[in-house]
Design a protein around this motif. Structure first.
Motif, PDB file in Angstrom:
ATOM      1  N   GLU A  28       0.834  -1.212   0.000  1.00  0.00           N
ATOM      2  CA  GLU A  28       0.000   0.000   0.000  1.00  0.00           C
ATOM      3  C   GLU A  28       0.866   1.258   0.000  1.00  0.00           C
ATOM      4  OE1 GLU A  28      -2.637  -0.232   3.313  1.00  0.00           O
ATOM      5  OE2 GLU A  28      -3.697  -1.995   2.532  1.00  0.00           O
ATOM      6  N   ASN A  29       2.097   1.115   0.459  1.00  0.00           N
ATOM      7  CA  ASN A  29       3.048   2.235   0.499  1.00  0.00           C
ATOM      8  C   ASN A  29       4.121   2.105  -0.586  1.00  0.00           C
ATOM      9  OD1 ASN A  29       2.578   4.014   3.122  1.00  0.00           O
ATOM     10  ND2 ASN A  29       2.056   1.902   3.620  1.00  0.00           N
ATOM     11  N   ASN A  30       3.800   1.316  -1.629  1.00  0.00           N
ATOM     12  CA  ASN A  30       4.679   1.153  -2.786  1.00  0.00           C
ATOM     13  C   ASN A  30       6.004   0.481  -2.442  1.00  0.00           C
ATOM     14  OD1 ASN A  30       4.491   1.514  -5.595  1.00  0.00           O
ATOM     15  ND2 ASN A  30       5.995   3.167  -5.542  1.00  0.00           N
ATOM     16  N   ILE A  31       5.968  -0.404  -1.433  1.00  0.00           N
ATOM     17  CA  ILE A  31       7.171  -1.143  -1.027  1.00  0.00           C
ATOM     18  C   ILE A  31       6.888  -2.634  -1.189  1.00  0.00           C
ATOM     19  CG2 ILE A  31       8.698  -1.738   0.895  1.00  0.00           C
ATOM     20  CD1 ILE A  31       8.053   1.091   2.043  1.00  0.00           C
ATOM     21  N   ASN A  32       7.718  -3.306  -1.964  1.00  0.00           N
ATOM     22  CA  ASN A  32       7.619  -4.758  -2.127  1.00  0.00           C
ATOM     23  C   ASN A  32       8.608  -5.398  -1.157  1.00  0.00           C
ATOM     24  OD1 ASN A  32       7.265  -7.381  -2.996  1.00  0.00           O
ATOM     25  ND2 ASN A  32       8.433  -7.135  -4.882  1.00  0.00           N
ATOM     26  N   LEU A  33       8.169  -5.564   0.095  1.00  0.00           N
ATOM     27  CA  LEU A  33       9.045  -6.122   1.131  1.00  0.00           C
ATOM     28  C   LEU A  33       9.014  -7.643   1.034  1.00  0.00           C
ATOM     29  CD1 LEU A  33      10.822  -5.275   3.591  1.00  0.00           C
ATOM     30  CD2 LEU A  33       8.837  -5.759   5.030  1.00  0.00           C
ATOM     31  N   ARG A  34      10.188  -8.231   0.863  1.00  0.00           N
ATOM     32  CA  ARG A  34      10.291  -9.688   0.712  1.00  0.00           C
ATOM     33  C   ARG A  34      10.996 -10.267   1.933  1.00  0.00           C
ATOM     34  NH1 ARG A  34       9.446 -11.026  -4.667  1.00  0.00           N
ATOM     35  NH2 ARG A  34       9.033 -13.080  -3.774  1.00  0.00           N
ATOM     36  N   TRP A  35      10.296 -11.183   2.621  1.00  0.00           N
ATOM     37  CA  TRP A  35      10.845 -11.809   3.821  1.00  0.00           C
ATOM     38  C   TRP A  35      11.644 -13.053   3.453  1.00  0.00           C
ATOM     39  CZ3 TRP A  35      11.178 -10.626   8.915  1.00  0.00           C
ATOM     40  CH2 TRP A  35      11.582 -11.642   9.776  1.00  0.00           C
ATOM     41  N   HIS A  36      12.809 -13.233   4.077  1.00  0.00           N
ATOM     42  CA  HIS A  36      13.652 -14.417   3.859  1.00  0.00           C
ATOM     43  C   HIS A  36      13.933 -15.068   5.205  1.00  0.00           C
ATOM     44  CE1 HIS A  36      14.543 -13.178  -0.334  1.00  0.00           C
ATOM     45  NE2 HIS A  36      14.439 -11.958   0.184  1.00  0.00           N
ATOM     46  N   ASP A  37      13.594 -16.347   5.330  1.00  0.00           N
ATOM     47  CA  ASP A  37      13.874 -17.094   6.555  1.00  0.00           C
ATOM     48  C   ASP A  37      15.341 -17.495   6.626  1.00  0.00           C
ATOM     49  OD1 ASP A  37      11.384 -17.133   7.794  1.00  0.00           O
ATOM     50  OD2 ASP A  37      10.715 -18.930   6.735  1.00  0.00           O
ATOM     51  N   TYR A  38      15.926 -17.341   7.817  1.00  0.00           N
ATOM     52  CA  TYR A  38      17.307 -17.774   8.058  1.00  0.00           C
ATOM     53  C   TYR A  38      17.331 -18.707   9.272  1.00  0.00           C
ATOM     54  CZ  TYR A  38      19.156 -14.682   4.531  1.00  0.00           C
ATOM     55  OH  TYR A  38      19.441 -14.080   3.314  1.00  0.00           O
ATOM     56  N   PRO A  39      17.070 -20.012   9.041  1.00  0.00           N
ATOM     57  CA  PRO A  39      17.095 -20.970  10.153  1.00  0.00           C
ATOM     58  C   PRO A  39      18.457 -21.042  10.837  1.00  0.00           C
ATOM     59  CG  PRO A  39      16.133 -21.955   8.170  1.00  0.00           C
ATOM     60  CD  PRO A  39      16.735 -20.651   7.768  1.00  0.00           C
ATOM     61  N   GLY A  40      19.513 -20.674  10.106  1.00  0.00           N
ATOM     62  CA  GLY A  40      20.863 -20.683  10.675  1.00  0.00           C
ATOM     63  C   GLY A  40      21.125 -19.539  11.631  1.00  0.00           C
ATOM     64  N   GLY A  41      20.196 -18.581  11.707  1.00  0.00           N
ATOM     65  CA  GLY A  41      20.292 -17.523  12.702  1.00  0.00           C
ATOM     66  C   GLY A  41      21.231 -16.379  12.353  1.00  0.00           C
ATOM     67  N   THR A  42      21.822 -15.815  13.394  1.00  0.00           N
ATOM     68  CA  THR A  42      22.566 -14.558  13.296  1.00  0.00           C
ATOM     69  C   THR A  42      23.754 -14.629  12.339  1.00  0.00           C
ATOM     70  OG1 THR A  42      21.904 -13.958  15.532  1.00  0.00           O
ATOM     71  CG2 THR A  42      23.847 -12.863  14.655  1.00  0.00           C
ATOM     72  N   GLY A  43      24.535 -15.691  12.446  1.00  0.00           N
ATOM     73  CA  GLY A  43      25.719 -15.804  11.579  1.00  0.00           C
ATOM     74  C   GLY A  43      25.346 -15.799  10.115  1.00  0.00           C
ATOM     75  N   ALA A  44      24.268 -16.505   9.774  1.00  0.00           N
ATOM     76  CA  ALA A  44      23.815 -16.559   8.380  1.00  0.00           C
ATOM     77  C   ALA A  44      23.311 -15.200   7.917  1.00  0.00           C
ATOM     78  CB  ALA A  44      22.713 -17.608   8.235  1.00  0.00           C
ATOM     79  N   MET A  45      22.641 -14.470   8.795  1.00  0.00           N
ATOM     80  CA  MET A  45      22.129 -13.145   8.421  1.00  0.00           C
ATOM     81  C   MET A  45      23.245 -12.114   8.294  1.00  0.00           C
ATOM     82  SD  MET A  45      18.469 -12.641  10.306  1.00  0.00           S
ATOM     83  CE  MET A  45      18.716 -13.628  11.773  1.00  0.00           C
ATOM     84  N   CYS A  46      24.236 -12.197   9.170  1.00  0.00           N
ATOM     85  CA  CYS A  46      25.395 -11.284   9.042  1.00  0.00           C
ATOM     86  C   CYS A  46      26.060 -11.468   7.678  1.00  0.00           C
ATOM     87  CB  CYS A  46      26.393 -11.542  10.160  1.00  0.00           C
ATOM     88  SG  CYS A  46      25.868 -10.948  11.783  1.00  0.00           S
TER      89      CYS A  46
END
Length: 284
Positions: A28-46
């Protein structure tokens, strides 16, 4: 419509993101926010932030502080969950270990070096006055599934992971929990790449406004306990206990908390220096 990628663990803490995405609030605010799961947690997201696979992450406070100090060009833009994370200390069902004293000097399963499961093993060791250099040993297992395999086959001895996420594995007899270790700081923050902040400040403000409107009223959502119980396969009474002890935040982590967290990490040799508050945070 601008595409923005965000990462987080596939756990109950992040249900508010799922709800706002399902409602189409960002589009609605012209943002296509895409969620990505990281089961590996913090290290994988860093790693994903460094590689520019994601623009934002809902990530453990201690993990992102360490990685920014280690050169990850990101900033904390807000606290997400204000309350500490309660880490369960788990062993295999048939393990001979009964107490935390029993696991001193044995091998901890960790998702990655620099991850929450790695850093909290140090906190647990400090809490029980272990010799940090001699009493900590690690086996990298990538994620919760890897930890189940590792503890079961005996290649590691114990594993720290969020208490309520692992509760179903305790209930079904895969793990035994021999203790808890709360983090000494707010557990989750929202971090963003510096280059993303520079070019997308207004979009970032919009995203935070939407998620904050939801988290500020999260506990009042009708039957939210049942929704969490069904979605994350947790007992209703466990969800209700978790909701009772969890508080979300809608503001930037304060200087005192940042400096105290760094002092703790520095004392454990997890970080090699203490940096200025503004090096770690960005106020929108």
């Amino acid at each position: 419509m601008k595409k923005i990628n965000i990462g987080g663990v596939p756990e109950h803490f992040n249900l508010a993101w799922y709800l706002t995405l399902k409602d189409g609030a960002y589009k609605e605010n012209n943002i296509n926010l895409r969620w990505h799961d990281y089961p590996g947690g913090t290290g994988a997201m860093c790693k994903a932030l460094r590689n520019k696979d994601i623009d934002l992450a809902v990530i453990l406070t201690e993990g992102i502080i360490k990685d920014i100090i280690d050169g990850n060009p990101c900033k904390i833009v807000q606290t997400f969950v204000e309350t500490p994370l309660v880490w369960g200390i788990h062993v295999a069902k048939n393990s001979s270990y009964k107490t935390i004293d029993d696991i001193k000097g044995t091998k901890a399963a960790i998702s990655r070096y620099g991850s929450g499961s790695h850093l909290m093993a140090f906190i647990n060791a400090e809490n029980h006055h272990w010799d940090i250099k001699n009493d900590l040993n690690f086996e990298v297992v990538k994620d919760l599934e890897g930890a189940v395999k590792s503890l079961t086959d005996g290649s590691s001895d114990y594993f720290l992971w969020e208490k309520f996420t692992t509760k179903p594995l305790v209930d079904d007899g895969t793990f035994r929990r021999i203790g808890n270790c709360p983090s000494p700081w707010p557990c989750f923050v929202i971090a963003a790449r510096e280059d993303f902040i520079e070019g997308n400040t207004e979009d970032l403000k919009t995203i935070l406004e939407i998620i904050n409107n939801t988290t500020s009223e999260f506990k009042d959502i009708p039957s939210i306990d049942k929704t969490i119980s069904n979605r994350y396969k947790q007992k209703l009474e466990d969800v209700q206990e978790w909701l009772s002890i969890t508080e979300w935040s809608q503001s930037l982590i304060d200087k005192k908390t940042i400096m105290n967290t760094q002092k703790e990490l520095f004392a454990l040799d997890i970080i090699d220096k203490i940096v200025d508050y503004n090096m770690l945070t960005y106020k929108l």
